[in-house]
Scaffold this motif. Structure first.
Motif, PDB file in Angstrom:
ATOM      1  N   ARG A 181      83.281  -8.957  50.197  1.00 60.19           N
ATOM      2  CA  ARG A 181      83.060  -9.535  51.516  1.00 60.19           C
ATOM      3  C   ARG A 181      83.980 -10.711  51.806  1.00 60.19           C
ATOM      4  N   VAL A 182      84.286 -11.518  50.801  1.00 57.29           N
ATOM      5  CA  VAL A 182      85.134 -12.685  51.047  1.00 57.29           C
ATOM      6  C   VAL A 182      86.535 -12.248  51.452  1.00 57.29           C
ATOM      7  N   ALA A 183      87.069 -11.240  50.773  1.00 54.90           N
ATOM      8  CA  ALA A 183      88.380 -10.706  51.168  1.00 54.90           C
ATOM      9  C   ALA A 183      88.309 -10.058  52.542  1.00 54.90           C
ATOM     10  N   PHE A 210      88.212 -18.796  52.441  1.00 53.49           N
ATOM     11  CA  PHE A 210      88.021 -17.482  51.829  1.00 53.49           C
ATOM     12  C   PHE A 210      89.137 -17.185  50.823  1.00 53.49           C
ATOM     13  N   ALA A 211      90.361 -17.495  51.194  1.00 57.51           N
ATOM     14  CA  ALA A 211      91.488 -17.245  50.296  1.00 57.51           C
ATOM     15  C   ALA A 211      91.346 -18.043  49.004  1.00 57.51           C
ATOM     16  N   ALA A 212      90.813 -19.269  49.108  1.00 57.40           N
ATOM     17  CA  ALA A 212      90.645 -20.116  47.931  1.00 57.40           C
ATOM     18  C   ALA A 212      89.564 -19.595  46.989  1.00 57.40           C
ATOM     19  N   GLU A 213      88.728 -18.700  47.475  1.00 55.30           N
ATOM     20  CA  GLU A 213      87.629 -18.171  46.666  1.00 55.30           C
ATOM     21  C   GLU A 213      88.045 -16.960  45.835  1.00 55.30           C
ATOM     22  N   GLY A 300      74.556 -19.649  42.609  1.00 56.28           N
ATOM     23  CA  GLY A 300      75.227 -20.912  42.922  1.00 56.28           C
ATOM     24  C   GLY A 300      75.362 -21.104  44.422  1.00 56.28           C
ATOM     25  N   ALA A 301      75.151 -22.342  44.868  1.00 59.24           N
ATOM     26  CA  ALA A 301      75.164 -22.638  46.302  1.00 59.24           C
ATOM     27  C   ALA A 301      76.526 -22.374  46.926  1.00 59.24           C
ATOM     28  N   GLU A 302      77.594 -22.779  46.251  1.00 57.67           N
ATOM     29  CA  GLU A 302      78.921 -22.607  46.839  1.00 57.67           C
ATOM     30  C   GLU A 302      79.261 -21.130  47.003  1.00 57.67           C
ATOM     31  N   ALA A 303      78.994 -20.335  45.970  1.00 56.76           N
ATOM     32  CA  ALA A 303      79.330 -18.914  46.028  1.00 56.76           C
ATOM     33  C   ALA A 303      78.593 -18.218  47.156  1.00 56.76           C
ATOM     34  N   ILE A 304      77.302 -18.475  47.296  1.00 52.61           N
ATOM     35  CA  ILE A 304      76.544 -17.767  48.331  1.00 52.61           C
ATOM     36  C   ILE A 304      76.909 -18.270  49.717  1.00 52.61           C
ATOM     37  N   ASP A 305      77.157 -19.564  49.879  1.00 47.26           N
ATOM     38  CA  ASP A 305      77.517 -20.088  51.197  1.00 47.26           C
ATOM     39  C   ASP A 305      78.821 -19.481  51.702  1.00 47.26           C
TER      40      ASP A 305
END
Length: 378
Positions: A181-183, A210-213, A300-305
């Protein structure tokens, strides 16, 4: 007089076989669209038989009797269709039509999830030539139907988390790999920017995040994921127990955060379209926030956000595609919700866990307002 439905699709390699090609040109670019009459889908070749009473009695007659009533539940042109068949005595079976070449993979997906004890429909019969599969009917109502009717029996966040963990335990061997989904969010942001250029700065910030993830997504990927888990894919009973999991066409190897994020993103999108003063909206807001909070404890909060923000950007393409009344405002609201989710994880120097102040930024004026969802991680 007879009403007919015409459908169209476009692909890079020209017209689909058995369709009428329609050619359009703009700015020197030629587009070839394939047009056909319902139900003569050029790829889902079994659709005509699936929706014609009596044509599939050889597959379903032992369950429903001859010539059951036909109701089309879902149809994605050139991809798949689901039909409910109801016999004279009330017996029900579901018939799914897919491109014949994809039928073995679909049956395999059902068998994989049944093997880990998940409540997916049992495959009762198949027709490899027509790409048809008969699925056992499951007891219960979809979570989406319960939300729309404000019925009791919503699954608890912990129960949903447990369900997804069981999906991720399925054998991933041989499954296709999906980007995640992030990509997807990067491409969707470009689409939204094309129809709502005033949202460009907000979409640029989302795309950058998104790219940074990408590295984090790659590190945690590698398990079986449902791939399209939303409230319409969950069958639940009156006590909130999940009694069925539907639509396994997108089961693949991917990011385990995606399934949680897809479900939360769809629920947030639905909540954003409700009258905030209504009891139904208040209930849904609370449920979404509880689920988001629970997801943060799991992954983790960051990953789900960040992943939910990516899902929301994808959903932001919808109001324009269907030409919803007031689509510019709706798209802007969804992008604002996505932006609010990444704000705790970004600052002017790069990315950090700065505290969230509970406000969202208007992408056009820069003004800050309370978020539509005011509980939990929202």
């Amino acid at each position: 007089r007879r009403d007919e439905t015409l459908l169209a699709a476009a692909q890079r390699s020209g017209a689909l076989p058995g369709t009428v090609p329609v050619v359009a040109e703009a700015d020197g670019v030629e587009l070839v669209a394939s047009v056909w009459r319902w139900p003569f889908d050029p790829v889902v070749v079994g659709l005509e038989d699936a929706v014609t009473p009596g044509r599939t009695d050889d597959l379903v007659g032992s369950i429903t009797g001859a010539r059951p009533a036909v109701e089309v539940i879902a149809y994605r042109p050139t991809e798949r269709a689901v039909v409910r068949l109801t016999g004279a005595d009330g017996a029900v079976a579901y018939l799914k039509a897919v491109p014949p070449a994809l039928l073995p993979e679909l049956v395999d997906r059902h068998e994989r999830l049944l093997a880990v004890g998940l409540p997916v429909p049992e495959v009762l019969a198949t027709d490899p030539v027509r790409g048809l599969v008969v699925l056992r009917a499951l007891a219960g109502t979809t979570f989406r139907e319960r939300i729309k009717a404000d019925l009791p029996g919503w699954p608890a966040p912990a129960a949903l988390g447990d369900l997804l963990e069981r999906i991720h335990r399925a054998d991933p061997t041989g499954l296709a790999t999906r980007a995640g989904r992030v990509a997807d969010g990067i491409g969707h942001a470009q689409l939204v920017a094309a129809v709502a250029p005033e949202l460009g700065p907000a979409l640029d910030a989302l795309t950058t995040r998104f790219a940074a993830e990408a590295e984090a997504v790659a590190a945690r990927s590698g398990v079986a994921v449902h791939g399209d888990l939303h409230e319409g894919q969950l069958i639940v009973d009156g006590e909130g127990s999940v009694t069925g999991l539907l639509d396994l066409d997108d089961l693949a190897v991917g990011d385990p955060v995606d399934d949680l994020a897809t479900l939360i993103g769809h629920l947030r999108f639905r909540a954003g379209g409700l009258d905030v003063a209504s009891p139904a909206a208040e209930r849904l807001h609370g449920h979404v926030c509880a689920l988001h909070d629970h997801a943060a404890t799991l992954v983790g909060a960051e990953a789900i956000d960040v992943a939910v923000a990516a899902v929301l950007v994808g959903l932001a393409t919808g109001p324009y595609r269907v030409q919803h009344d007031g689509w510019p405002e709706r798209v802007a609201a969804v992008v604002a919700d996505a932006t609010a989710l990444i704000e705790p994880w970004i600052d002017m120097r790069g990315f950090s866990a700065a505290p969230h102040d509970g406000l969202t930024v208007d992408p056009q004026s820069g003004d800050r307002h309370p978020l539509p969802l005011t509980k939990g991680r929202a």
